[in-house]
Design an enzyme around this catalytic site. Structure first.
Site, PDB file in Angstrom:
ATOM      1  N   GLY A  13     -10.091   9.303  -8.281  1.00  0.00           N
ATOM      2  CA  GLY A  13      -9.779  10.248  -7.217  1.00  0.00           C
ATOM      3  C   GLY A  13      -9.175  11.542  -7.727  1.00  0.00           C
ATOM      4  N   SER A  76      -4.886   1.964 -10.082  1.00  0.00           N
ATOM      5  CA  SER A  76      -4.032   2.871  -9.308  1.00  0.00           C
ATOM      6  C   SER A  76      -3.249   2.178  -8.205  1.00  0.00           C
ATOM      7  CB  SER A  76      -4.886   3.993  -8.696  1.00  0.00           C
ATOM      8  OG  SER A  76      -5.869   3.446  -7.838  1.00  0.00           O
ATOM      9  N   TYR A 138       2.285  -2.701 -11.040  1.00  0.00           N
ATOM     10  CA  TYR A 138       1.727  -1.360 -11.235  1.00  0.00           C
ATOM     11  C   TYR A 138       2.839  -0.369 -11.595  1.00  0.00           C
ATOM     12  CZ  TYR A 138       0.184   3.307  -9.936  1.00  0.00           C
ATOM     13  OH  TYR A 138      -0.061   4.656  -9.937  1.00  0.00           O
ATOM     14  N   ARG A 176       5.311   9.555   5.361  1.00  0.00           N
ATOM     15  CA  ARG A 176       6.061   9.669   4.113  1.00  0.00           C
ATOM     16  C   ARG A 176       5.453  10.713   3.175  1.00  0.00           C
ATOM     17  NH1 ARG A 176       7.641   6.076   1.000  1.00  0.00           N
ATOM     18  NH2 ARG A 176       6.894   6.733  -1.037  1.00  0.00           N
TER      19      ARG A 176
END
Length: 270
Positions: A13, A76, A138, A176
């Site tokens: 992305g 990700s 992660y 957020r």
């Protein structure tokens, strides 16, 4: 003289968003990803390497003659430990080791808010180099990447800039993200500053836009020469309307938001 910059994760992305924005006269972008990459457009000064970030030999060959590596490759979001260990942690080691062997002077590592996700929101802007409190495997992999970057700077002299990237989309999607958004144009500005700052040494900086509701200090990024020009506030009415008209308070308890929730426990969900 043509400058070569290698970008791993170029089919992802952020890599896709950065490809046209990092194009410069006098610069060749070498795009690297395990996924197939689109063919260059006519006149586009790029070349492509299809490879895993865990393939040391191929990475070393791909990095030869590069002025810098931008490491965006890897998983990700949360995943089982074995995949995080191989792709994100071993992959970051491999990128740094290949850069050392190929004598690349500078590496920019994509870190994440989730390296510090379990820090509570306290109403004060989070400082640069906030101590790691990862919210997931992660997030832990991103903290490990920062530590590897520190090692490769101190032991081998690489300039390493770790950017704790916010939510990089064309526009913020969730309440957020009015605080954590990094516009694609600002992301490119921050990467350019990280590529061109003289002798940055080892840095950990936040990667967000100049958001009115920003949670993070921009002192470190600005010291590199970054000047953000975008603000998520222009999207606030639409984002909040889509969320029922109010901020998602539960999602703002910790810096990591939903990544701190039990639903993202990789072991509990395995």
């Amino acid at each position: 003289m043509t400058e070569r910059v290698v970008m791993t994760g170029a089919a992802g992305g952020i890599g896709t968003l950065m490809r046209p924005r990092l194009a410069r006269r006098g610069r060749t972008l070498r795009l690297l990803d395990i996924a197939a990459l689109p063919h260059p457009e006519p006149g586009e000064n790029v070349d492509a390497v299809q490879a895993s970030v865990t393939d040391l030999g191929t990475l070393q060959d791909a990095f030869e003659g590069a002025a810098a590596v931008i490491h965006l490759g890897g998983l990700s979001t949360e995943a089982p430990w074995e995949r995080i260990l191989d792709t994100n942690i071993h992959g970051t080691y491999t990128v740094l080791e290949a850069a050392r062997r190929a004598r690349v002077p500078r590496v920019i590592l994509a870190s994440s808010t989730h390296a510090v996700g379990f820090h509570p929101r306290d109403g004060v802007q989070a400082p640069d180099r906030l101590f790691p409190r990862p919210d997931t495997y992660y997030g832990m992999s991103k903290a490990a990447g920062e530590a590897l970057g520190s090692l490769y700077h101190d032991r081998y002299g690489l300039d390493v800039v770790c950017i704790r990237l916010g939510a990089c989309y064309d526009k913020p999607l969730l309440p957020r993200q009015l605080a954590t958004w990094l516009s694609p144009d600002d992301c490119a500005r921050l990467l350019e500053a990280s590529l061109t700052a003289p002798a940055p040494g080892y840095r950990v900086v936040w990667g967000v836009s100049a958001n009115t509701r920003r949670w993070f200090s921009l002192d470190g990024a600005r010291a590199l020469g970054y000047e953000p020009q975008d603000d998520a506030e222009q999207y606030a009415a639409d984002v909040l309307a889509g969320a029922g008209g109010a901020d998602d308070v539960l999602d703002d308890t910790y810096l990591g938001g939903a990544f701190c929730s039990p639903e993202l426990d990789a072991e509990a969900n395995s």
